[in-house]
Design an enzyme around this catalytic site. Structure first.
Site, PDB file in Angstrom:
ATOM      1  N   HIS A  18      17.924  -4.590 -26.397  1.00 56.46           N
ATOM      2  CA  HIS A  18      17.739  -4.640 -24.947  1.00 56.46           C
ATOM      3  C   HIS A  18      16.519  -5.513 -24.592  1.00 56.46           C
ATOM      4  O   HIS A  18      16.620  -6.434 -23.788  1.00 56.46           O
ATOM      5  CB  HIS A  18      17.548  -3.209 -24.425  1.00 56.46           C
ATOM      6  N   GLU A  19      15.413  -5.219 -25.231  1.00 54.04           N
ATOM      7  CA  GLU A  19      14.185  -5.959 -24.909  1.00 54.04           C
ATOM      8  C   GLU A  19      14.294  -7.426 -25.305  1.00 54.04           C
ATOM      9  O   GLU A  19      13.882  -8.311 -24.561  1.00 54.04           O
ATOM     10  CB  GLU A  19      12.965  -5.319 -25.584  1.00 54.04           C
TER      11      GLU A  19
ATOM     12  N   GLY B 178      -5.284  -3.487   4.216  1.00 58.41           N
ATOM     13  CA  GLY B 178      -4.826  -3.956   2.913  1.00 58.41           C
ATOM     14  C   GLY B 178      -4.292  -2.838   2.046  1.00 58.41           C
ATOM     15  O   GLY B 178      -4.416  -1.666   2.411  1.00 58.41           O
TER      16      GLY B 178
ATOM     17  N   PRO C  41      -3.867  -0.096  -1.041  1.00 55.47           N
ATOM     18  CA  PRO C  41      -4.867   0.831  -1.576  1.00 55.47           C
ATOM     19  C   PRO C  41      -5.618   0.209  -2.753  1.00 55.47           C
ATOM     20  O   PRO C  41      -5.047  -0.579  -3.504  1.00 55.47           O
ATOM     21  CB  PRO C  41      -4.036   2.021  -2.075  1.00 55.47           C
TER      22      PRO C  41
ATOM     23  N   HIS D 166      16.177  -9.400 -22.757  1.00 52.46           N
ATOM     24  CA  HIS D 166      15.339  -9.878 -21.642  1.00 52.46           C
ATOM     25  C   HIS D 166      14.572 -11.130 -22.062  1.00 52.46           C
ATOM     26  O   HIS D 166      14.576 -12.138 -21.365  1.00 52.46           O
ATOM     27  CB  HIS D 166      14.278  -8.833 -21.271  1.00 52.46           C
TER      28      HIS D 166
ATOM     29  N   THR E 119     -13.186   0.446   1.304  1.00 52.03           N
ATOM     30  CA  THR E 119     -14.328   1.350   1.446  1.00 52.03           C
ATOM     31  C   THR E 119     -15.595   0.685   0.928  1.00 52.03           C
ATOM     32  O   THR E 119     -16.655   0.757   1.552  1.00 52.03           O
ATOM     33  CB  THR E 119     -14.062   2.640   0.653  1.00 52.03           C
TER      34      THR E 119
ATOM     35  N   THR F  38      -8.112  -1.930  -2.843  1.00 55.53           N
ATOM     36  CA  THR F  38      -8.547  -3.331  -2.835  1.00 55.53           C
ATOM     37  C   THR F  38     -10.014  -3.474  -2.445  1.00 55.53           C
ATOM     38  O   THR F  38     -10.518  -4.584  -2.317  1.00 55.53           O
ATOM     39  CB  THR F  38      -7.685  -4.169  -1.871  1.00 55.53           C
ATOM     40  N   GLY F  39     -10.678  -2.355  -2.220  1.00 52.37           N
ATOM     41  CA  GLY F  39     -12.121  -2.422  -1.963  1.00 52.37           C
ATOM     42  C   GLY F  39     -12.505  -2.323  -0.498  1.00 52.37           C
ATOM     43  O   GLY F  39     -13.575  -2.777  -0.123  1.00 52.37           O
TER      44      GLY F  39
ATOM     45  N   ASP G  31      15.743  -1.947 -14.461  1.00 51.38           N
ATOM     46  CA  ASP G  31      16.111  -3.366 -14.286  1.00 51.38           C
ATOM     47  C   ASP G  31      17.067  -3.511 -13.111  1.00 51.38           C
ATOM     48  O   ASP G  31      16.949  -4.432 -12.298  1.00 51.38           O
ATOM     49  CB  ASP G  31      16.835  -3.904 -15.534  1.00 51.38           C
TER      50      ASP G  31
HETATM   51  P1  ADP Z   1      -9.768   1.171  -0.833  1.00 45.30           P
HETATM   52  O1  ADP Z   1     -10.727   1.748   0.132  1.00 45.30           O
HETATM   53  O2  ADP Z   1      -9.301  -0.209  -0.456  1.00 45.30           O
HETATM   54  O3  ADP Z   1      -8.607   2.041  -1.186  1.00 45.30           O
HETATM   55  P2  ADP Z   1     -11.999   1.372  -2.599  1.00 45.30           P
HETATM   56  O4  ADP Z   1     -12.986   0.562  -1.869  1.00 45.30           O
HETATM   57  O5  ADP Z   1     -12.112   2.846  -2.483  1.00 45.30           O
HETATM   58  O6  ADP Z   1     -10.523   0.937  -2.202  1.00 45.30           O
HETATM   59  O7  ADP Z   1     -12.017   0.946  -4.131  1.00 45.30           O
HETATM   60  C1  ADP Z   1     -11.861   1.840  -5.181  1.00 45.30           C
HETATM   61  C2  ADP Z   1     -12.592   1.350  -6.412  1.00 45.30           C
HETATM   62  O8  ADP Z   1     -11.988   0.183  -6.920  1.00 45.30           O
HETATM   63  C3  ADP Z   1     -14.024   0.967  -6.145  1.00 45.30           C
HETATM   64  O9  ADP Z   1     -14.878   2.041  -6.303  1.00 45.30           O
HETATM   65  C4  ADP Z   1     -14.295  -0.113  -7.160  1.00 45.30           C
HETATM   66  O10 ADP Z   1     -14.702   0.441  -8.387  1.00 45.30           O
HETATM   67  C5  ADP Z   1     -12.952  -0.740  -7.383  1.00 45.30           C
HETATM   68  N1  ADP Z   1     -12.767  -1.985  -6.615  1.00 45.30           N
HETATM   69  C6  ADP Z   1     -11.811  -2.211  -5.690  1.00 45.30           C
HETATM   70  N2  ADP Z   1     -11.897  -3.460  -5.209  1.00 45.30           N
HETATM   71  C7  ADP Z   1     -12.940  -4.043  -5.819  1.00 45.30           C
HETATM   72  C8  ADP Z   1     -13.558  -5.334  -5.731  1.00 45.30           C
HETATM   73  N3  ADP Z   1     -13.083  -6.276  -4.906  1.00 45.30           N
HETATM   74  N4  ADP Z   1     -14.610  -5.594  -6.516  1.00 45.30           N
HETATM   75  C9  ADP Z   1     -15.086  -4.659  -7.358  1.00 45.30           C
HETATM   76  N5  ADP Z   1     -14.570  -3.433  -7.485  1.00 45.30           N
HETATM   77  C10 ADP Z   1     -13.509  -3.099  -6.732  1.00 45.30           C
END
Ligand code: ADP
Length: 617
Positions: free
Chosen positions: A429-430, A208, A210, A433, A215, A212-213, A506
């Protein structure tokens, strides 16, 4: 992850304490030893001390008298003919006999005390070392495993051993959690699976964009299953220990098997898992590391209790050998959160700060469409920082709304001075839009227009927020979006009869959209449903590569220009028909620098007659 010398750093205070204790002990031993020394004195001194009642104990042997005074100091004197010696000693109150005071052999005495000290050193040292190692085990960053093979003992990798991230901390990613909870179940109760003969996937690949959680999810699996968590980033295999990647993979697996059940988490696996190809520029180090990883994954049985999780945002670049069944055979998408997901993530992070009760997370989540979990976490934190800066104790809705803009467009550039003319151009401009957007159906409502410059370089922007989550865009919507994007430039042309550099962003976006219509979305009669471009980098910016002949490319370019031109003309027409409103709203914006969606709609609807002709489908 970090590399450090924990044993050295951590042991310094212990060594200092130890040295002090050792010093004090030695002084005490020395004092005691000095007291064991026996001073030879004359018989007259002995007699005098009896008279003065200073003798505490005395030993009378056949040749000498050894005696101690009140302070414990020892003396000796030769035995003389003294008939009433015993009588006088008795009168003085001393304790005396044949073997009352026994001076110790100094060599024996020192030998014993020295032996005791050595013993103490060993005991204390072992205790200290155990404390340090235990601490490292407890410390999430400091469980270490030393390198095997060639690098034995020369390097250390620090992994997280324990963490308290749980599934409830990862908001929104319900599908990913569902898929991963099976792994948790397996780690909890492997017998349930082995009984029936099932083998659990050895590895799961979290894929996914970067932030998105990914790790977090891997840690949550370890947290839920309550097992150790070995974590290493793919790039570290190659960077930190050049020439040792393969040895390190071997060692990692060896250590993991010893600690099973456990989880190995390899972040950025694309750094080592890139497709091997026949080109001359292959990176031997990387290939060896990858080969080692592949053979390690083959080498252990599915039921050893070691589960490998890996994360990547470039799945398309991974070597197919990694993805075949028996290795990373389970692929878990971890996508950007949808509206509900964003609300949940905001709530999870809002728990960590003091926040007003009437904050409407829904509105914030809608405004932050397309934000990743990490960005949402950042939004909440920025809001808290803003509240502190403004001397408040509680975070409010406004703080959160402002920090959405900070995360999207950067901070306000307070000291950037726009000349009045520039300000006027940006205002038109704004509003250009905003007006084009408002005059078309299928456009997201305008919620804010501002001409306060931002650190991202934007001199102003118009915010449009969809009322509902949008997953599909139809052709009309895309065309309207292109028209909205060209609205800013169209307003400049119409009012100033001059064009500026302000529309570069734009232009880029409009071109991208128009191009995608032609090459990827099959929205032209000419090419029908033929893909002319493929996305090569889905999660990192969506780069594309062309898959067509040069003639077709020329045609595509023409068609893209046509689409943009047509929409640009449409935008100009809308503005022409509503030029009165354009002036009115731009003047308001120029004076106030920021106007809300409601204010905008109010002015727009204030006198109807000039407006309605411009409605375009
Ligand atoms: P990735 O490994 O996908 O790049 P991480 O897991 O390192 O992302 O997420 C980085 C930080 O973003 C986490 O420490 C957390 O604080 C926040 N975060 C990301 N996704 C979530 C989620 N689904 N729920 C809660 N916090 C999230």
């Amino acid at each position: 992850m970090q590399e450090m010398r924990p044993d050295r750093k951590k042991s310094i205070p212990f060594i200092l304490i130890f040295l002090v204790v050792f010093g004090i002990m030695n002084i005490m031993v020395y004092n005691r030893f000095m007291k064991q020394q026996v001073t030879e004195v004359g018989y007259n001194v002995f007699m005098k001390m009896i008279d003065e009642k200073k003798i505490k104990e005395a030993s009378i042997t056949s040749s000498q008298i050894v005696f101690k005074d009140e302070s414990g100091e020892m003396f000796k004197t030769g035995l003389m003919e003294d008939s009433d010696l015993y009588e006088r000693l008795y009168q003085s109150g001393a304790t005396f006999g044949a073997e009352i005071v026994e001076p110790m052999n100094p060599i024996l005495y020192y030998g014993i005390t020295f032996g005791i000290q050595i013993l103490l050193i060993i005991i204390v040292w072992r205790f200290v070392m155990r404390r340090i190692t235990k601490k490292m085990g407890d410390d999430p960053d400091m469980l270490s495993f030393s390198m095997g093979g060639r690098g034995k003992g020369t390097g250390r990798i620090y992994v997280k051993s324990k963490n308290d991230v749980r599934f409830k901390d990862v908001a929104g990613e319900e599908e990913a959690k569902d898929l991963l909870s099976e792994i948790v179940g397996y780690l909890h109760n492997p017998e349930k699976y082995t009984e029936i003969g099932a083998t659990l996937p050895k590895g799961a690949l979290l894929v996914g964009p970067p932030g998105t959680g990914k790790t977090m999810l891997a840690k949550a699996v370890a947290g839920e299953a309550d097992v150790p968590f070995f974590s290493i980033s793919g790039s570290e295999f190659v960077q930190m220990f050049v020439g040792m990647g393969a040895a390190k993979v071997r060692d990692l697996f060896k250590q993991a098997k010893e600690k099973a059940p456990c989880i190995i988490f390899i972040d950025e696996i694309d750094a080592i898992g890139k497709k091997r190809d026949a080109s001359l520029s292959t990176n031997d180090e990387r290939e060896q590391t990858l080969n080692q990883l592949l053979s390690e994954m083959d080498g252990f049985e599915g039921n050893t209790g070691v589960v490998i999780l890996a994360a990547t945002n470039r799945p398309e670049s991974l070597d197919p050998a990694l993805l075949r069944p028996g290795r990373f055979d389970r692929r878990i998408p971890v996508e950007l959160p949808d509206l509900k997901g964003r609300v949940d993530i905001l709530r999870v992070h809002a728990k960590k700060i003091r926040i007003s009760e009437n904050v409407d997370f829904d509105t914030i989540a809608k405004t932050a469409a397309g934000a990743s979990g990490a960005q949402l976490a950042n939004i909440v934190n920025e809001a808290a920082l803003k509240a502190v800066r403004e001397g408040r104790k509680v975070v409010q809705q406004d703080d959160l709304m402002e920090s959405v803009e900070v995360v999207i467009a950067g901070y306000q550039k307070k000291n950037k001075i726009l000349s009045n003319k520039e300000k006027l151009v940006v205002s038109y401009h704004e509003v250009g839009h905003a007006l084009v957007a408002a005059m078309q159906t299928h456009s997201a409502p305008v919620t804010k227009i501002t001409i306060i410059p931002r650190t991202s370089g934007a001199l102003g922007y118009t915010m449009q927020v969809d009322e509902d989550e949008h997953n599909l865009m139809n052709k009309t919507e895309i065309l309207n979006k292109v028209a909205t994007l060209t609205g800013g430039r169209a307003a400049e042309e119409l009012i100033f009869n001059e064009i500026s550099t302000g529309a570069s962003n734009d232009i880029e976006q409009a071109t991208k959209l128009a191009r995608a219509m032609v090459t990827r979305f099959g929205m032209t009669d000419e090419f029908d449903m033929v893909a002319m471009e493929v996305v090569t980098n889905q999660y990192l910016g969506g780069d594309t590569s062309l898959a067509c002949s040069p003639e077709t490319q020329t045609k595509i370019d023409h068609m893209v220009v046509e689409i943009v031109k047509e929409q640009h003309a449409k935008a100009r027409e809308i503005l022409q028909q509503n030029v009165q409103k354009l002036h009115e709203i731009a003047k308001h914006l120029y004076e106030n620098e920021t106007i809300t969606g409601e204010e905008f709609m109010e002015i727009l609807n204030s006198s109807e007659n000039t407006l309605l002709g411009g409605q375009t489908e």
